[in-house]
Design a protein around this motif. Structure first.
Motif, mmCIF file in Angstrom:
data_model
loop_
_atom_site.group_PDB
_atom_site.id
_atom_site.type_symbol
_atom_site.label_atom_id
_atom_site.label_comp_id
_atom_site.label_asym_id
_atom_site.label_seq_id
_atom_site.Cartn_x
_atom_site.Cartn_y
_atom_site.Cartn_z
ATOM 1 N N SER A 1 9.043 -3.513 7.764
ATOM 2 C CA SER A 1 9.702 -3.048 6.645
ATOM 3 C C SER A 1 11.055 -2.407 7.409
ATOM 4 C CB SER A 1 8.981 -1.972 6.114
ATOM 5 O OG SER A 1 8.756 -0.829 6.672
ATOM 6 N N SER A 2 12.045 -2.283 6.494
ATOM 7 C CA SER A 2 13.397 -1.581 6.876
ATOM 8 C C SER A 2 13.489 -0.241 6.226
ATOM 9 C CB SER A 2 14.400 -2.447 6.167
ATOM 10 O OG SER A 2 14.579 -3.642 6.406
ATOM 11 N N ASP A 3 14.068 0.638 6.827
ATOM 12 C CA ASP A 3 14.125 2.159 6.334
ATOM 13 C C ASP A 3 14.544 1.899 4.987
ATOM 14 O OD1 ASP A 3 13.681 2.980 8.935
ATOM 15 O OD2 ASP A 3 15.869 3.564 9.315
ATOM 16 N N ASN A 4 13.708 3.215 4.367
ATOM 17 C CA ASN A 4 13.848 3.275 2.847
ATOM 18 C C ASN A 4 13.508 2.090 1.761
ATOM 19 O OD1 ASN A 4 15.080 5.843 3.309
ATOM 20 N ND2 ASN A 4 16.902 5.165 3.715
ATOM 21 N N GLU A 5 12.809 0.979 2.505
ATOM 22 C CA GLU A 5 12.536 -0.171 1.618
ATOM 23 C C GLU A 5 11.196 0.160 0.836
ATOM 24 O OE1 GLU A 5 11.274 -4.722 2.685
ATOM 25 O OE2 GLU A 5 11.447 -3.336 4.344
ATOM 26 N N SER A 6 11.376 -0.375 -0.485
ATOM 27 C CA SER A 6 9.987 -0.088 -1.258
ATOM 28 C C SER A 6 8.811 -1.012 -0.813
ATOM 29 C CB SER A 6 10.318 -0.372 -2.791
ATOM 30 O OG SER A 6 10.709 -1.553 -2.790
ATOM 31 N N LEU A 7 7.743 -0.357 -0.859
ATOM 32 C CA LEU A 7 6.481 -0.996 -0.276
ATOM 33 C C LEU A 7 5.285 -1.475 -1.384
ATOM 34 C CD1 LEU A 7 5.778 0.903 2.631
ATOM 35 C CD2 LEU A 7 7.098 -0.882 2.524
ATOM 36 N N GLU A 8 4.750 -2.471 -1.326
ATOM 37 C CA GLU A 8 3.901 -2.962 -2.358
ATOM 38 C C GLU A 8 2.498 -2.872 -1.698
ATOM 39 O OE1 GLU A 8 3.175 -7.050 -3.808
ATOM 40 O OE2 GLU A 8 4.529 -6.373 -5.277
ATOM 41 N N VAL A 9 1.452 -2.325 -2.294
ATOM 42 C CA VAL A 9 0.164 -1.879 -1.735
ATOM 43 C C VAL A 9 -0.940 -2.853 -2.827
ATOM 44 C CG1 VAL A 9 -1.555 -0.002 -1.190
ATOM 45 C CG2 VAL A 9 0.837 0.351 -0.883
ATOM 46 N N LYS A 10 -1.660 -3.529 -2.099
ATOM 47 C CA LYS A 10 -2.324 -4.220 -3.044
ATOM 48 C C LYS A 10 -4.126 -4.110 -2.351
ATOM 49 C CE LYS A 10 0.471 -8.270 -3.391
ATOM 50 N NZ LYS A 10 0.563 -9.735 -3.299
ATOM 51 N N MET A 11 -5.119 -4.111 -3.091
ATOM 52 C CA MET A 11 -6.463 -3.963 -2.657
ATOM 53 C C MET A 11 -7.180 -4.997 -3.225
ATOM 54 S SD MET A 11 -9.303 -1.075 -3.884
ATOM 55 C CE MET A 11 -9.296 -1.606 -5.568
ATOM 56 N N TRP A 12 -8.069 -5.661 -2.091
ATOM 57 C CA TRP A 12 -8.865 -6.662 -2.300
ATOM 58 C C TRP A 12 -10.360 -6.436 -2.583
ATOM 59 C CZ3 TRP A 12 -12.302 -9.048 0.980
ATOM 60 C CH2 TRP A 12 -12.938 -10.383 0.493
ATOM 61 N N ASN A 13 -10.807 -6.839 -3.477
ATOM 62 C CA ASN A 13 -12.308 -6.294 -3.811
ATOM 63 C C ASN A 13 -13.179 -7.664 -3.211
ATOM 64 O OD1 ASN A 13 -14.699 -5.877 -4.866
ATOM 65 N ND2 ASN A 13 -13.856 -4.638 -6.361
ATOM 66 N N SER A 14 -14.020 -7.237 -2.395
ATOM 67 C CA SER A 14 -14.704 -8.580 -1.937
ATOM 68 C C SER A 14 -16.016 -9.028 -2.725
ATOM 69 C CB SER A 14 -15.537 -8.318 -0.740
ATOM 70 O OG SER A 14 -16.354 -7.336 -0.890
ATOM 71 N N VAL A 15 -16.503 -8.102 -3.679
ATOM 72 C CA VAL A 15 -17.527 -8.289 -4.679
ATOM 73 C C VAL A 15 -17.229 -9.203 -5.723
ATOM 74 C CG1 VAL A 15 -18.949 -7.338 -6.553
ATOM 75 C CG2 VAL A 15 -18.418 -6.033 -4.427
ATOM 76 N N ASP A 16 -16.049 -9.211 -6.417
ATOM 77 C CA ASP A 16 -15.595 -10.425 -7.309
ATOM 78 C C ASP A 16 -14.358 -11.083 -6.882
ATOM 79 O OD1 ASP A 16 -13.674 -8.236 -7.620
ATOM 80 O OD2 ASP A 16 -13.943 -7.700 -9.572
ATOM 81 N N ASN A 17 -13.934 -10.852 -5.625
ATOM 82 C CA ASN A 17 -12.739 -11.549 -4.927
ATOM 83 C C ASN A 17 -11.612 -11.415 -5.832
ATOM 84 O OD1 ASN A 17 -11.746 -13.177 -2.885
ATOM 85 N ND2 ASN A 17 -12.143 -15.012 -3.971
ATOM 86 N N THR A 18 -11.042 -10.325 -6.048
ATOM 87 C CA THR A 18 -10.007 -9.940 -6.889
ATOM 88 C C THR A 18 -9.045 -9.211 -6.014
ATOM 89 O OG1 THR A 18 -10.990 -8.178 -8.132
ATOM 90 C CG2 THR A 18 -11.021 -10.224 -9.105
ATOM 91 N N GLU A 19 -7.473 -9.280 -6.479
ATOM 92 C CA GLU A 19 -6.702 -8.457 -5.742
ATOM 93 C C GLU A 19 -6.079 -7.651 -6.863
ATOM 94 O OE1 GLU A 19 -4.240 -9.202 -2.023
ATOM 95 O OE2 GLU A 19 -3.134 -10.302 -3.655
ATOM 96 N N ILE A 20 -5.669 -6.385 -6.691
ATOM 97 C CA ILE A 20 -4.920 -5.604 -7.821
ATOM 98 C C ILE A 20 -3.842 -4.802 -6.845
ATOM 99 C CG2 ILE A 20 -6.994 -5.339 -9.324
ATOM 100 C CD1 ILE A 20 -7.113 -2.557 -8.233
ATOM 101 N N TYR A 21 -2.935 -4.496 -7.669
ATOM 102 C CA TYR A 21 -1.708 -3.669 -7.074
ATOM 103 C C TYR A 21 -2.169 -2.252 -7.256
ATOM 104 C CZ TYR A 21 0.883 -8.047 -7.348
ATOM 105 O OH TYR A 21 1.092 -9.406 -7.069
ATOM 106 N N LEU A 22 -1.729 -1.567 -6.252
ATOM 107 C CA LEU A 22 -2.058 0.258 -6.295
ATOM 108 C C LEU A 22 -0.770 0.667 -6.535
ATOM 109 C CD1 LEU A 22 -4.700 0.767 -3.602
ATOM 110 C CD2 LEU A 22 -5.044 0.302 -6.068
ATOM 111 N N ILE A 23 -0.528 1.791 -6.929
ATOM 112 C CA ILE A 23 0.531 2.772 -7.194
ATOM 113 C C ILE A 23 0.538 3.797 -6.324
ATOM 114 C CG2 ILE A 23 2.133 3.923 -8.578
ATOM 115 C CD1 ILE A 23 1.443 2.146 -10.924
ATOM 116 N N VAL A 24 1.128 4.125 -5.150
ATOM 117 C CA VAL A 24 0.867 5.214 -4.238
ATOM 118 C C VAL A 24 1.960 6.191 -4.557
ATOM 119 C CG1 VAL A 24 -0.847 4.261 -2.782
ATOM 120 C CG2 VAL A 24 1.570 3.714 -2.141
#
Length: 190
Positions: free
Chosen positions: A167-190
């Motif tokens: 990443s570059s300085d001051n770049e916005s980031l995207e955080v994702k969480m993958w759940n192995s139980v139901d094989n889904t990915e969701i976006y997190l807000i941090v």
């Protein structure tokens, strides 16, 4: 240099040489390697992006090793010396096992990173966190620990190369969480 040599460490960031020829565990909650100065440590990091944060009882650092140096951020000046080699029982109790990733790839370090520690009810063992740059590049990943905490390095770009590796300085980031139980990915807000 003797392993127990006193090392002055100043308030703020310090780069500290590792003097012992033996390994020292650094697992929460006792953080054996830094136990004598634990109240003054805000964060300590190794060159691979692993870190410890005593105030959150978190560490993903493998045992400290000869030939390495460690970044330590202190709240006050201290004089530190490494403890003696631990008994075999202490090493066994404080063993470090690198957790494996299933969904996200391991991210190669670029030399500059930010430590990210996530905690919360939705963070369950068997899930993983992936951090992406605004260009869609995976720049950090880690599994969630058994106690529902995830600590990872978010890697920045290496300014000495022409290609973009993080990443570059001051770049916005995207955080994702993958759940192995139901094989889904969701976006997190941090």
């Amino acid at each position: 240099i003797p392993a127990d040599t006193e090392i002055p460490i100043e308030e703020g960031w310090n780069y500290v040489a590792y003097l012992p020829t033996y390994e020292l565990p650094c697992v929460a909650p006792d953080f054996y390697a830094f136990d004598s100065i634990l109240d003054e440590i805000r964060i300590a990091k190794d060159p691979d992006g692993n870190f410890l944060a005593p105030q959150f009882e978190f560490s993903n650092m493998p045992p400290l090793q000869a030939g390495r140096g460690y970044l330590i951020k202190m709240s006050n000046d201290v004089v530190f010396s490494y403890p003696p080699e631990p008994e075999d029982e202490v090493l066994a109790l404080n063993g470090h096992a690198q957790q494996s990733l299933v969904h996200y790839d391991r991210v190669k370090g670029t030399g500059a990173n930010m430590s990210l520690l996530l905690r919360g009810d939705i963070l369950q063992p068997g899930t993983e966190i992936g951090v992406y740059s605004s260009t869609g590049m995976l720049i950090g990943s880690a599994p969630i620990t058994a106690n529902g905490i995830c600590g990872l390095a978010v890697w920045g770009d290496d300014p000495t190369t022409e290609e973009l590796e993080g990443s570059s300085d001051n770049e916005s980031l995207e955080v994702k969480m993958w759940n192995s139980v139901d094989n889904t990915e969701i976006y997190l807000i941090v």
